[in-house]
Scaffold this motif. Structure first.
Motif, PDB file in Angstrom:
ATOM      1  N   PHE A 150       8.425  28.574  26.938  1.00 36.53           N
ATOM      2  CA  PHE A 150       7.725  28.197  25.703  1.00 36.53           C
ATOM      3  C   PHE A 150       7.418  26.709  25.761  1.00 36.53           C
ATOM      4  N   TYR A 151       6.163  26.363  25.464  1.00 36.06           N
ATOM      5  CA  TYR A 151       5.720  24.972  25.578  1.00 36.06           C
ATOM      6  C   TYR A 151       5.397  24.409  24.198  1.00 36.06           C
ATOM      7  N   MET A 152       6.123  23.377  23.799  1.00 37.57           N
ATOM      8  CA  MET A 152       5.828  22.712  22.523  1.00 37.57           C
ATOM      9  C   MET A 152       4.613  21.795  22.692  1.00 37.57           C
ATOM     10  N   LEU A 153       3.833  21.686  21.624  1.00 39.39           N
ATOM     11  CA  LEU A 153       2.661  20.793  21.634  1.00 39.39           C
ATOM     12  C   LEU A 153       2.800  19.694  20.582  1.00 39.39           C
ATOM     13  N   PRO A 172      -1.679  27.209  21.426  1.00 42.61           N
ATOM     14  CA  PRO A 172      -0.378  27.577  20.846  1.00 42.61           C
ATOM     15  C   PRO A 172      -0.181  29.076  20.611  1.00 42.61           C
ATOM     16  N   ILE A 231       0.493  30.726  23.916  1.00 43.38           N
ATOM     17  CA  ILE A 231       1.833  30.347  24.391  1.00 43.38           C
ATOM     18  C   ILE A 231       2.904  31.175  23.679  1.00 43.38           C
ATOM     19  N   ARG A 232       2.786  31.259  22.355  1.00 39.16           N
ATOM     20  CA  ARG A 232       3.802  31.968  21.567  1.00 39.16           C
ATOM     21  C   ARG A 232       3.790  33.472  21.842  1.00 39.16           C
ATOM     22  N   PHE A 260       5.217  34.244  25.239  1.00 40.82           N
ATOM     23  CA  PHE A 260       6.673  34.033  25.203  1.00 40.82           C
ATOM     24  C   PHE A 260       7.369  35.228  24.550  1.00 40.82           C
TER      25      PHE A 260
END
Lengths: 208, 181
Positions: A56-59, A188, A191-192, A195
């Motif tokens: 998971f990548y936070m932005l 986002p 990504i979510r 995940f």
């Protein structure tokens, strides 16, 4: 005054490559472990270390990698969950360590890349460049399994321990300020959703 | 839905607890608040819920966000001033990643507020929610609590969007200054 130039003991450590350590970590993940990448170059490096649906990548939301990882660890107690955070991000949400220590999630591993700087914004020094010892802060917050990685072999050994022993683990490494080769793709929702599918919470929809 | 029965026997915090349970909201993170303390106590006492205190509201939001992505629905409890620390986490995490982040906020700052700081911060709350397009409802009447809480949760999950429930002093009694006698 003197504090600005103080080189604490924790800074007399081997400086390692963030790119190398990120790849070493990802290479050891064989059981669909979840990984939460904090913002900045921590995140880009995770992206560059190779595609995994459990990443998971936070932005944004600086400082929330460990709280998000903590939440995943609560929801999925049988899966190992890694949080990756930079020194500046950790210092912004340092109280989260005490919350994690007080609850003691066995499946949570916190990794800190400490280059003593807010690198993505121009390399302004953080307090870990001088006075603040991040492993000391973790221990003082109640995290007993909190360690500095002395070198690459020691880092590998600590990751192996965190994959086989009960946590929570806190592993910090002094790292370089090399710019990552890749940049996270900033979508986002994608990504979510990836995940959640990677964690088995959702499935790819398909027609009957 | 059992809690829709307006028998008037349960307190607001008992209704909220029961509706959370009916909607399988299992995780509760909070930063302490006087008005919410009976709800926090009721949730702590019920083993259905995993309930714990965090150091900041942002941290509480991060935990509930992670839990949702891992398959567990949660809620964050806070007071007005705590909400005011959240816009960055909401605008860069809960909203763009489409997280059904549930927030229960006890409203300080109006209807007898004695602290100017609380009154000022309260004025930022609804404009902040509106500017981020976050659905919010203010609970004032006991007989509406079950319906609003239930429908807000189901809409948040169905539309994958955060939502806020604001508990007004008309419902909770709020917090008033203790007068010297």
């Amino acid at each position: 005054m003197a504090g600005n130039n103080k080189q604490a003991q924790h800074n007399h450590r081997k400086v390692m490559s963030r790119a190398d350590l990120s790849k070493r970590l990802v290479g050891k993940l064989k059981n669909d472990e979840a990984v939460i990448g904090g913002i900045g170059w921590t995140n880009f490096e995770l992206w560059g270390a190779g595609f995994r649906p459990q990443n998971f990548y936070m932005l944004g939301s600086m400082g929330l990698a460990f709280p998000i990882a903590h939440g995943v660890a609560i929801a999925q107690p049988n899966r190992r969950v890694f949080g990756l955070e930079g020194d500046g991000s950790l210092l912004m949400q340092i109280g989260a360590l005490g919350t994690i220590a007080s609850r003691g999630p066995k499946n949570l591993v916190m990794i800190v890349w400490d280059n003593g700087a807010y690198q993505i914004t121009g390399g302004q020094p953080s307090t870990s460049a001088t006075v603040a010892d991040l492993v000391g802060l973790a221990r003082a917050s109640g995290l007993e399994k909190a360690f500095w990685a002395d070198d690459e072999a020691h880092f590998d050994k600590l990751i192996d321990r965190s994959l086989s022993e009960d946590g929570p683990f806190f592993i910090a490494a002094k790292i370089d300020s090399q710019k990552p080769a890749a940049t996270t793709h900033r979508d986002p929702v994608q990504i979510r959703e990836r995940f959640m599918r990677g964690l088995g919470v959702r499935k790819e929809p398909h027609a009957l | 839905m059992n809690s829709a029965d307006p028998n008037g026997q349960r307190a607001w915090y008992e209704i909220v607890r029961d509706v959370l349970k009916e909607n399988d909201v299992r995780l509760v993170t909070y930063v302490p608040d006087n008005v919410l303390s009976p709800l926090m106590k009721a949730l702590h006492e019920d083993p259905f819920f995993t309930t714990f205190c965090c150091t900041r509201e942002e941290e509480a939001v991060g935990i509930v966000t992670g839990a949702w992505m891992g398959g567990m629905l949660g809620v964050v409890l806070m007071q007005t001033s705590g909400f005011a620390t959240l816009p960055n986490a909401l605008a860069s995490l809960a909203v763009p990643y489409q997280i059904p982040l549930l927030m229960i906020i006890s409203e300080r700052g109006s209807l007898g507020e004695f602290n100017l700081g609380q009154a000022m911060v309260c004025r930022t709350m609804r404009p902040s929610l509106d500017s981020m397009g976050i659905e919010h409802h203010t609970l004032r009447r006991l007989d509406e609590v079950a319906f609003i809480v239930d429908r807000t949760i189901s809409q948040a999950v169905s539309t994958q969007a955060p939502a806020a429930l604001i508990l007004n002093a008309l419902l909770t009694g709020g917090k008033v200054e203790k007068k010297e006698k």
